[in-house]
Design an enzyme around this catalytic site. Structure first.
Site, PDB file in Angstrom:
ATOM      1  N   LEU A  72       0.857  -1.183   0.000  1.00  0.00           N
ATOM      2  CA  LEU A  72       0.000   0.000   0.000  1.00  0.00           C
ATOM      3  C   LEU A  72       0.895   1.235   0.000  1.00  0.00           C
ATOM      4  O   LEU A  72       1.874   1.292   0.745  1.00  0.00           O
ATOM      5  CB  LEU A  72      -0.895   0.028   1.244  1.00  0.00           C
ATOM      6  CG  LEU A  72      -2.096  -0.922   1.283  1.00  0.00           C
ATOM      7  CD1 LEU A  72      -2.750  -0.870   2.658  1.00  0.00           C
ATOM      8  CD2 LEU A  72      -3.107  -0.577   0.200  1.00  0.00           C
ATOM      9  N   ASP A  73       0.554   2.227  -0.825  1.00  0.00           N
ATOM     10  CA  ASP A  73       1.306   3.485  -0.838  1.00  0.00           C
ATOM     11  C   ASP A  73       1.198   4.170   0.522  1.00  0.00           C
ATOM     12  O   ASP A  73       0.248   3.927   1.270  1.00  0.00           O
ATOM     13  CB  ASP A  73       0.751   4.425  -1.907  1.00  0.00           C
ATOM     14  CG  ASP A  73       1.002   3.908  -3.321  1.00  0.00           C
ATOM     15  OD1 ASP A  73       1.945   3.108  -3.496  1.00  0.00           O
ATOM     16  OD2 ASP A  73       0.247   4.305  -4.231  1.00  0.00           O
ATOM     17  N   PRO A  74       2.140   5.054   0.856  1.00  0.00           N
ATOM     18  CA  PRO A  74       2.062   5.793   2.122  1.00  0.00           C
ATOM     19  C   PRO A  74       0.718   6.507   2.309  1.00  0.00           C
ATOM     20  O   PRO A  74       0.185   6.557   3.417  1.00  0.00           O
ATOM     21  CB  PRO A  74       3.221   6.783   2.018  1.00  0.00           C
ATOM     22  CG  PRO A  74       4.229   6.071   1.173  1.00  0.00           C
ATOM     23  CD  PRO A  74       3.412   5.333   0.137  1.00  0.00           C
TER      24      PRO A  74
END
Length: 329
Positions: A72-74
């Site tokens: 998951l992206d930040p």
């Protein structure tokens, strides 16, 4: 916390972590690993005794394996499936499974990364977009569709991430290949006339624009980089709305938002993104066989102070994981 059945120790297992927005997935895994490698739940008792006082390493002889089933992206929060021990060899199943997301689109502004972490690339009118127009346009994005991944993505072409071509102005050797994905469901669940979301303050520099243009022109593509300013007034922020979707593996949620905004004659980008389900792991159990995730706060608190053990010798975080893990033989 209620009693749970204790499996034969140590275990290999999957469990879900409710990732918060902000940290990277790797940062989450690193922090969880510090707890896992000091727990009798996952580590052999003899090895634990020998490792007392030693600094935990990411890799090393006798070190336990740990990984995640889909980054998951930040910016994103939600379900992050963690595999420990033998389970790491079976994490690929979570890359191929059906996933569910909830995302907020902010209209009027397009960014280089298609989300609020990027830089402002293009402004476009948005006041003409109504809830009815969005609901009508969604039909085009349901079912099996072809989707072109964004150039600012980690997808590789000839061994190089696409974002590297875009940032360095390296011409793409060929067009970005569209991929077939399946959008099992896609619904508008909330319309936001008032909110606190804002367009990114940082704009795409002329140098960055030229680099991106060079990259895309190498593949015969032309980016939309022309501004049509329509700044928000003091009394009306750009419209935002929330979508909920169930999608196949390989789907780019950011691209759905980006392409939908174009379909509406506007521009848009993702400002919130939550993965609510990944296969059988979910933030809220709603189907038979679902497994809920362990809140990140549980690991965060244990990382600062594991606290005392209970009458059975378990820390609070271990009890939480025991109640939600899936043992892998």
């Amino acid at each position: 916390m209620p009693k749970v059945t204790i499996p034969n120790l140590p275990v290999s297992a999957f469990f879900g972590v409710a990732k918060p927005t902000g940290p990277t997935s790797m940062a989450i895994i690193n922090d969880v690993k510090l707890l896992v490698t000091a727990s009798k739940l996952f580590m052999d008792a003899d090895k634990l005794e020998k490792s007392k006082g030693k600094k935990t390493k990411w890799r090393g002889k006798g070190d336990i394996k740990i990984g995640q089933g889909g980054t998951l992206d930040p910016l994103a929060d939600g379900v992050l499936v963690v595999g420990v021990g033998k389970a790491t060899k079976k994490l690929s199943q979570f890359l191929e499974c059906v996933k569910e997301y909830r995302t907020t689109c902010l209209l009027g502004c397009e960014t280089d990364t298609y989300d609020s972490e990027g830089k402002r690339v293009r402004l476009s009118p948005w006041r003409h977009v109504t809830r009815e127009k969005v609901e009508s346009a969604l039909a085009k994005f349901r079912g099996e569709i072809e989707q072109t991944p964004p150039i600012f993505s980690a997808l590789k072409m000839d061994g190089k991430p696409l974002y590297e071509y875009a940032r360095k102005g390296i011409p793409l050797p060929r067009p970005i290949e569209a991929r077939k994905v399946t959008i099992h469901s896609l619904e508008l669940i909330e319309w936001k006339d008032t909110h606190d979301f804002k367009w990114p303050a940082e704009t795409f520099s002329e140098e960055a624009k030229k680099a991106m243009e060079t990259a895309l022109q190498g593949a015969g593509e032309k980016p939309m980089l022309v501004d049509f300013p329509e700044e928000p007034t003091d009394d009306k922020a750009p419209t935002a709305f929330v979508l909920q979707m169930r999608v196949s593996s390989g789907t780019y949620v950011r691209s759905i938002v980006h392409d939908l905004a174009h379909e509406l004659g506007s521009a848009g980008h993702v400002v919130t993104l939550c993965r609510t389900r990944q296969g059988r792991f979910a933030l809220e159990a709603s189907e038979e066989g679902d497994r809920e995730c362990v809140p990140w706060e549980v690991f965060e608190k244990a990382g600062a102070d594991a606290g005392a053990v209970d009458e059975d010798g378990w820390h609070a975080w271990e009890r939480e994981v025991l109640a939600k893990l899936e043992v892998v033989e």
